[in-house]
Design an enzyme around this catalytic site. Structure first.
Site, PDB file in Angstrom:
ATOM      1  N   SER A  16       0.862  -1.304  -0.125  1.00 57.24           N
ATOM      2  CA  SER A  16       0.049  -0.010  -0.018  1.00 57.24           C
ATOM      3  C   SER A  16       1.033   1.114  -0.036  1.00 57.24           C
ATOM      4  CB  SER A  16      -1.020  -0.042   1.208  1.00 57.24           C
ATOM      5  OG  SER A  16      -0.246   0.738   2.314  1.00 57.24           O
ATOM      6  N   ILE A  17       0.132   2.276   0.029  1.00 53.42           N
ATOM      7  CA  ILE A  17       0.790   3.602  -0.108  1.00 53.42           C
ATOM      8  C   ILE A  17       1.457   3.920   1.260  1.00 53.42           C
ATOM      9  CG2 ILE A  17      -1.253   4.973   0.480  1.00 53.42           C
ATOM     10  CD1 ILE A  17      -0.397   7.066  -1.814  1.00 53.42           C
ATOM     11  N   LYS A  18       0.954   3.250   2.199  1.00 54.21           N
ATOM     12  CA  LYS A  18       1.447   3.714   3.642  1.00 54.21           C
ATOM     13  C   LYS A  18       2.550   3.328   3.982  1.00 54.21           C
ATOM     14  CE  LYS A  18      -2.553   5.613   4.887  1.00 54.21           C
ATOM     15  NZ  LYS A  18      -2.928   6.687   5.328  1.00 54.21           N
ATOM     16  N   ASP A  19       3.515   2.459   2.937  1.00 53.72           N
ATOM     17  CA  ASP A  19       4.659   2.277   3.215  1.00 53.72           C
ATOM     18  C   ASP A  19       5.514   3.677   3.209  1.00 53.72           C
ATOM     19  OD1 ASP A  19       3.815  -0.426   2.898  1.00 53.72           O
ATOM     20  OD2 ASP A  19       5.046  -1.032   1.377  1.00 53.72           O
ATOM     21  N   ARG A  20       5.148   4.403   2.247  1.00 59.74           N
ATOM     22  CA  ARG A  20       5.836   5.505   2.180  1.00 59.74           C
ATOM     23  C   ARG A  20       5.912   6.516   3.632  1.00 59.74           C
ATOM     24  NH1 ARG A  20       6.351   7.426  -3.280  1.00 59.74           N
ATOM     25  NH2 ARG A  20       5.158   6.120  -4.894  1.00 59.74           N
TER      26      ARG A  20
END
Length: 332
Positions: free
Chosen positions: A38-42
């Site tokens: 997901s984008i939350k890794d960033r």
């Protein structure tokens, strides 16, 4: 290299099967291709790196966070490589696939009632804060109020979009819960071209739509909805409305119908927020004249929602399209 080396640099996919004016293009950033899915890794990598540099997160410590699943997965993934214990709280509407993923990565998961009001001890945010306060030496990312959330997107998501598309970007469209993606990405794109339009998408039952248009937070408008990872029942400090030009409301049916379209017509198996984002991108695209480019993000994979968004029995049981082919609903 370890797993965090592969965060970011996700591809932009052009969506070609939606009915939009000739010369108006829609691109979606495939954030489900991050290693944590997901984008939350960033944001998790950015916040943990900062905490370690500042001595706020010490070896062997416990990380505590409230999450709808994706932030938790990123925390659990990175904590596994850095030697931290993880305790995560989440609302009970979060899919079993997400819960099982977090446990598989070694996290302790505490499920709280979705219906709990924001000031309740049972609310998943309040629960996380209590555990953090009671656990000596623990660290809480505080993703809803931490400016580093938006900064991560200002430093990575925004620049990646600009590098790929440059001044052709007309609008950036995304749903928001913490507000990090829409705030940080929009701020970067507008720093390069102030004429870029930023549109936030908010589910019916969330507070952001009315707050943006009327400056009012009405608890009576807070209502349950099925889409995970979008909307909120309180104002997140990370949400920066100064870089948002408009807020559109979407329904669960809008999001899930578009998910089916993406899977069946574009070959993209995505989660509910991706469906909402593309639904909004199509709405914005239909209001534009050529040449124009609308960009959005696909925050996570539909593999986390097979038991819900892609399960016909679940859809029928919860009143979505009464078993009709949802992919037909998306261009209505």
């Amino acid at each position: 290299m370890n797993v965090q080396s592969f965060i970011g640099g996700t591809p932009l996919v052009e969506l070609r099967t939606f009915d939009v004016p000739a010369g108006v293009r829609i691109f979606a950033k495939a954030e489900f291709m991050n290693p944590g899915g997901s984008i939350k890794d960033r944001i998790v990598r950015h916040i943990l790196d900062d905490a370690e540099r500042r001595g706020l997160l010490r070896p062997g410590a416990t990380i505590v966070e409230n999450t709808s699943g994706n932030t938790g997965a990123a925390i659990a993934m990175l904590a596994a490589t850095r030697g931290y214990r993880v305790v995560l709280t989440m609302p009970d509407k979060v899919s079993e696939e997400k819960r099982d993923t977090l446990r598989a990565l070694g996290a302790e998961v505490i499920v709280c009632p979705t219906s709990a009001p924001p000031d309740s001890a049972e609310h998943y945010v309040t629960c996380a804060r209590r555990i953090h306060a009671e656990t000596p030496g623990s660290f809480m990312l505080n993703q809803y109020d931490n400016p580093l959330n938006a900064e991560a997107h200002f430093r990575s998501t925004g620049p990646e979009i600009w590098e790929a598309l440059g001044r052709s970007v007309t609008a950036f469209v995304a749903s928001g819960s913490t507000g990090g993606t829409i705030s940080g990405t929009s701020r970067f794109l507008k720093s390069r071209n102030p004429s870029v339009t930023s549109v936030l998408l908010d589910p019916v039952g969330s507070i952001y739509h009315r707050y943006f248009h009327e400056g009012v937070v009405d608890p009576a408008q807070i209502a349950p909805y099925f889409v995970e990872g979008a909307g909120e029942d309180h104002l997140a400090k990370c949400m920066d409305f100064s870089v948002v030009d408009d807020v559109l409301q979407f329904t669960d049916a809008d999001a899930f119908a578009t998910c089916r379209h993406l899977a069946e017509r574009e070959g993209l198996l995505c989660g509910g927020t991706s469906g909402a984002n593309v639904w909004g991108a199509v709405r914005v695209a239909r209001s534009l004249r050529e040449p124009a480019t609308v960009v959005t993000v696909l925050p996570d994979s539909g593999s986390k929602y097979i038991s819900k968004v892609y399960n016909r029995d679940w859809l029928v049981r919860n009143g979505f399209a009464a078993g009709r082919d949802l992919s037909l609903e998306t261009t209505a």
